[in-house]
Motif scaffolding. Sequence first.
Motif, PDB file in Angstrom:
ATOM      1  N   LEU A  55     -44.248  58.052  -6.954  1.00 51.33           N
ATOM      2  CA  LEU A  55     -43.852  56.659  -7.117  1.00 51.33           C
ATOM      3  C   LEU A  55     -44.005  56.237  -8.575  1.00 51.33           C
ATOM      4  CD1 LEU A  55     -45.713  55.114  -4.044  1.00 51.33           C
ATOM      5  CD2 LEU A  55     -43.432  56.131  -4.111  1.00 51.33           C
ATOM      6  N   ARG A  56     -43.189  55.266  -8.978  1.00 52.62           N
ATOM      7  CA  ARG A  56     -43.276  54.719 -10.327  1.00 52.62           C
ATOM      8  C   ARG A  56     -43.198  53.203 -10.260  1.00 52.62           C
ATOM      9  NH1 ARG A  56     -42.403  57.899 -14.759  1.00 52.62           N
ATOM     10  NH2 ARG A  56     -41.339  56.264 -15.927  1.00 52.62           N
ATOM     11  N   THR A  57     -44.085  52.562 -10.994  1.00 50.45           N
ATOM     12  CA  THR A  57     -44.048  51.110 -11.106  1.00 50.45           C
ATOM     13  C   THR A  57     -43.316  50.750 -12.385  1.00 50.45           C
ATOM     14  OG1 THR A  57     -46.129  50.842  -9.910  1.00 50.45           O
ATOM     15  CG2 THR A  57     -45.434  49.017 -11.316  1.00 50.45           C
ATOM     16  N   ARG A  58     -42.224  50.034 -12.243  1.00 50.21           N
ATOM     17  CA  ARG A  58     -41.414  49.687 -13.402  1.00 50.21           C
ATOM     18  C   ARG A  58     -41.844  48.331 -13.966  1.00 50.21           C
ATOM     19  NH1 ARG A  58     -37.588  51.058  -9.808  1.00 50.21           N
ATOM     20  NH2 ARG A  58     -36.508  49.073  -9.912  1.00 50.21           N
ATOM     21  N   PRO A  59     -41.465  48.024 -15.216  1.00 53.38           N
ATOM     22  CA  PRO A  59     -41.916  46.776 -15.837  1.00 53.38           C
ATOM     23  C   PRO A  59     -41.209  45.529 -15.319  1.00 53.38           C
ATOM     24  CG  PRO A  59     -40.453  47.948 -17.320  1.00 53.38           C
ATOM     25  CD  PRO A  59     -40.709  48.868 -16.171  1.00 53.38           C
ATOM     26  N   LEU A  60     -40.038  45.704 -14.712  1.00 51.96           N
ATOM     27  CA  LEU A  60     -39.259  44.543 -14.275  1.00 51.96           C
ATOM     28  C   LEU A  60     -38.568  44.854 -12.957  1.00 51.96           C
ATOM     29  CD1 LEU A  60     -38.133  41.686 -15.008  1.00 51.96           C
ATOM     30  CD2 LEU A  60     -36.175  42.875 -16.013  1.00 51.96           C
ATOM     31  N   TYR A  61     -38.680  43.920 -12.022  1.00 50.83           N
ATOM     32  CA  TYR A  61     -37.971  44.034 -10.742  1.00 50.83           C
ATOM     33  C   TYR A  61     -37.104  42.790 -10.571  1.00 50.83           C
ATOM     34  CZ  TYR A  61     -40.969  47.951  -9.439  1.00 50.83           C
ATOM     35  OH  TYR A  61     -41.600  49.165  -9.396  1.00 50.83           O
ATOM     36  N   THR A  62     -35.890  43.012 -10.117  1.00 54.49           N
ATOM     37  CA  THR A  62     -34.950  41.908  -9.921  1.00 54.49           C
ATOM     38  C   THR A  62     -34.265  42.060  -8.575  1.00 54.49           C
ATOM     39  OG1 THR A  62     -33.032  43.045 -10.877  1.00 54.49           O
ATOM     40  CG2 THR A  62     -34.529  41.949 -12.417  1.00 54.49           C
ATOM     41  N   ALA A  63     -33.321  41.193  -8.316  1.00 51.77           N
ATOM     42  CA  ALA A  63     -32.567  41.255  -7.061  1.00 51.77           C
ATOM     43  C   ALA A  63     -31.773  42.553  -6.949  1.00 51.77           C
ATOM     44  CB  ALA A  63     -31.640  40.055  -6.954  1.00 51.77           C
ATOM     45  N   ARG A  64     -31.607  43.273  -8.054  1.00 48.28           N
ATOM     46  CA  ARG A  64     -30.913  44.563  -7.993  1.00 48.28           C
ATOM     47  C   ARG A  64     -31.728  45.617  -7.256  1.00 48.28           C
ATOM     48  NH1 ARG A  64     -28.816  46.398 -13.759  1.00 48.28           N
ATOM     49  NH2 ARG A  64     -31.003  46.998 -13.881  1.00 48.28           N
ATOM     50  N   ASP A  65     -33.049  45.383  -7.170  1.00 50.07           N
ATOM     51  CA  ASP A  65     -33.935  46.357  -6.521  1.00 50.07           C
ATOM     52  C   ASP A  65     -33.916  46.137  -5.017  1.00 50.07           C
ATOM     53  OD1 ASP A  65     -35.224  47.714  -8.895  1.00 50.07           O
ATOM     54  OD2 ASP A  65     -35.618  45.610  -9.356  1.00 50.07           O
ATOM     55  N   ALA A  66     -32.853  46.596  -4.418  1.00 50.30           N
ATOM     56  CA  ALA A  66     -32.647  46.362  -2.991  1.00 50.30           C
ATOM     57  C   ALA A  66     -33.619  47.191  -2.158  1.00 50.30           C
ATOM     58  CB  ALA A  66     -31.209  46.707  -2.618  1.00 50.30           C
ATOM     59  N   ALA A  67     -34.044  46.644  -1.035  1.00 50.72           N
ATOM     60  CA  ALA A  67     -34.890  47.337  -0.067  1.00 50.72           C
ATOM     61  C   ALA A  67     -34.372  46.984   1.312  1.00 50.72           C
ATOM     62  CB  ALA A  67     -36.350  46.908  -0.231  1.00 50.72           C
ATOM     63  N   PRO A  68     -34.655  47.807   2.316  1.00 48.16           N
ATOM     64  CA  PRO A  68     -34.192  47.491   3.671  1.00 48.16           C
ATOM     65  C   PRO A  68     -34.713  46.140   4.139  1.00 48.16           C
ATOM     66  CG  PRO A  68     -35.007  49.746   3.549  1.00 48.16           C
ATOM     67  CD  PRO A  68     -35.363  49.098   2.258  1.00 48.16           C
ATOM     68  N   ASP A  69     -33.952  45.503   5.007  1.00 47.36           N
ATOM     69  CA  ASP A  69     -34.345  44.210   5.554  1.00 47.36           C
ATOM     70  C   ASP A  69     -35.672  44.356   6.293  1.00 47.36           C
ATOM     71  OD1 ASP A  69     -34.595  41.750   6.710  1.00 47.36           O
ATOM     72  OD2 ASP A  69     -32.769  41.866   7.919  1.00 47.36           O
ATOM     73  N   PRO A  70     -36.715  43.623   5.872  1.00 47.84           N
ATOM     74  CA  PRO A  70     -38.021  43.765   6.530  1.00 47.84           C
ATOM     75  C   PRO A  70     -38.093  43.083   7.885  1.00 47.84           C
ATOM     76  CG  PRO A  70     -38.149  42.070   4.849  1.00 47.84           C
ATOM     77  CD  PRO A  70     -36.774  42.675   4.741  1.00 47.84           C
ATOM     78  N   GLY A  71     -37.061  42.349   8.245  1.00 55.48           N
ATOM     79  CA  GLY A  71     -37.067  41.660   9.527  1.00 55.48           C
ATOM     80  C   GLY A  71     -37.934  40.426   9.506  1.00 55.48           C
ATOM     81  N   LEU A  72     -38.260  39.932  10.687  1.00 55.33           N
ATOM     82  CA  LEU A  72     -39.079  38.730  10.835  1.00 55.33           C
ATOM     83  C   LEU A  72     -40.465  39.109  11.351  1.00 55.33           C
ATOM     84  CD1 LEU A  72     -36.441  36.417  12.543  1.00 55.33           C
ATOM     85  CD2 LEU A  72     -37.164  36.359  10.138  1.00 55.33           C
ATOM     86  N   PRO A  73     -41.478  38.327  11.020  1.00 53.39           N
ATOM     87  CA  PRO A  73     -42.825  38.621  11.521  1.00 53.39           C
ATOM     88  C   PRO A  73     -42.840  38.697  13.041  1.00 53.39           C
ATOM     89  CG  PRO A  73     -42.908  36.941   9.808  1.00 53.39           C
ATOM     90  CD  PRO A  73     -41.458  37.149  10.128  1.00 53.39           C
ATOM     91  N   GLY A  74     -43.463  39.738  13.561  1.00 55.78           N
ATOM     92  CA  GLY A  74     -43.583  39.889  15.002  1.00 55.78           C
ATOM     93  C   GLY A  74     -42.408  40.583  15.660  1.00 55.78           C
ATOM     94  N   PHE A  75     -41.421  40.995  14.850  1.00 48.72           N
ATOM     95  CA  PHE A  75     -40.247  41.680  15.390  1.00 48.72           C
ATOM     96  C   PHE A  75     -40.005  42.971  14.607  1.00 48.72           C
ATOM     97  CE2 PHE A  75     -39.766  37.237  16.435  1.00 48.72           C
ATOM     98  CZ  PHE A  75     -39.342  37.262  17.755  1.00 48.72           C
TER      99      PHE A  75
END
Length: 601
Positions: A55-75
């Motif tokens: 893993l690498r921690t980058r200096p800047l994260y923006t909306a370009r750093d897409a990740a899967p939809d985490p869903g809603l709490p409890g689901f």
Amino acid sequence: MTVLPDDGLSLAAEFPDATHEQWQRLVEGVLRKSGKEVSGEAVEDALSTTLEDGLRTRPLYTARDAAPDPGLPGFAPFVRGSRPEGNTAGGWDVRQRHAALAENAVLTDLENGVTSLWLVLGEGGIPVESLGRALEGVYLDLAPVALDAGRDTEAAAEALLALYAERGVDAKAARGTLGGDPLGYEARTGTALDFAPFAALAARCAESYPGLRALTVDALPYHEAGGSAAQELGASLATGVAYLRELTEAGLSVEQAAGQLEFRYAATADQFLTVAKLRAARRLWARVAEVSGAPGAGAQVQHAVTSPVMMSRRDPWVNMLRTTVATLAAGVGGADSVTVLPFDHALGLPDAFARRIARNTSTILLEESHLGRVIDPAGGSWYVERLTDELARAAWDFFRTIERDGGQAAVLRSGRLRTDLATTWAQRSKRLAKRSEPVTGVSEFPLLAEKPVRREPAPEPPSGGLPRVRRDEAYEELRARSDAHLAATGARPRIFLATIGPAAAHTARATFAANLFQAGGIEPVTEGGFADSGATEAVLCSSDALYAEQAGQAAESLRAAGARHVFLAGRGDYAGVDSYVFAGCDAVAVLSATLDRMGVS
């Protein structure tokens, strides 16, 4: 869609949006001034931090750093928590650990904020026959109990169930976990246990005790053996899958089997990695439940424990800071239960003050910082979402290698898992030795004159399997050598700091050298001359410019005064200098060799 009223405040509306490319060009200019000619994406690589597991921690994260939809709490996939209300229904369960009988300790904890008990029984803990005494005065229909009894799980479980019956606790009111974990016990001791009694307990709980879970998937053995976050997750996932197989073969449905498991993870002072680990763990288990045909049973129940690996024996007061950050991370990460190990945990049995600080850590975060009032506080952070995704993928890859090699039991017995964990710890040990991963109070800012903290010895935990490591272990060995020398001679080994030039020229490097040598129990001497210092070795401390003019002559003078070895704080090649100490040098190797030359055994 809600339209906000125009309040007349056009905050920053007159400024054009900054672009990612503009940021990169600005950083290019800053790096160029420091002598680094990089451009474009290389700018971010130059400022990135490499973590374990690739893993690498980058200096800047923006909306370009897409990740899967985490869903809603409890689901599903439960990334944002196992319950729709998160911890807002009253915060996490504050679970205190007890491995020995101490007068009024259990009741004092429960009367002052603790909401459940973690009891270590049998080998390395409270005798099973003393369970009733340990729980004397406890309202068992109000306080959940989590057992941790290893090979004595069946006997401990029977004792607890008998205690419920004796005290008139309705079976439906009993809550907690019986703590069966045969693979965790095998990881600790190297001894395999028959799974049949654990399956019988699970079936009994599923039928008659809906609030009790029979099994714990404890990932601490892999964390304490030096494993990375992905290895800890992967091993826990493989263990959980192994238990699902055993339980379903014993006649339980997948839903019933999954409902019998509680997962235990380490929470470290690396707050973002801990947050991501707990979120990733829920996502991974949800995937296991999905492919097992029971997606509704994928809400992982988590018990987070502040990391024993990070706890130091020297300057243990700093452990309060470490456990506070770890507890905050566990709460933000959505753990259902959190155990804060007392700051003196590494020294033996905690005293009343240490237990009070441990339970109050959660109380302050919940009652004063109101951490439990927000569901998934880290959710939506591009950094956290991306780190969660990357860690989940790394952990899934490790889990797949375990399954490919026959499953958790097979990799434990073949030694493959031990080798993987040892390799990771060896790499981390290099960072610790070079102090690129500093340990405050141990490898950085040690205080030799501090009065040691003494505690009664704790029961010896089961051993014989995977090792237990600590971040401070290499430095602890060095400090122990110094302590023995102090006891035998009345003085610690000493080193003379020979400063050259004005304070502005030598203070930074003299401070660095003093800090480094104290980490090995070597007392720095700055007053007077070398002949009166009681030292046999010296360190030259100054600026590069003054080194060029005077280092050779200063080294010669020190040798004439009796110095057997001359260090220089910095880098270079100077006449009369034997070796160099600098940021990034192998401090453990330097200190060990120095003690050897000084005759400190």
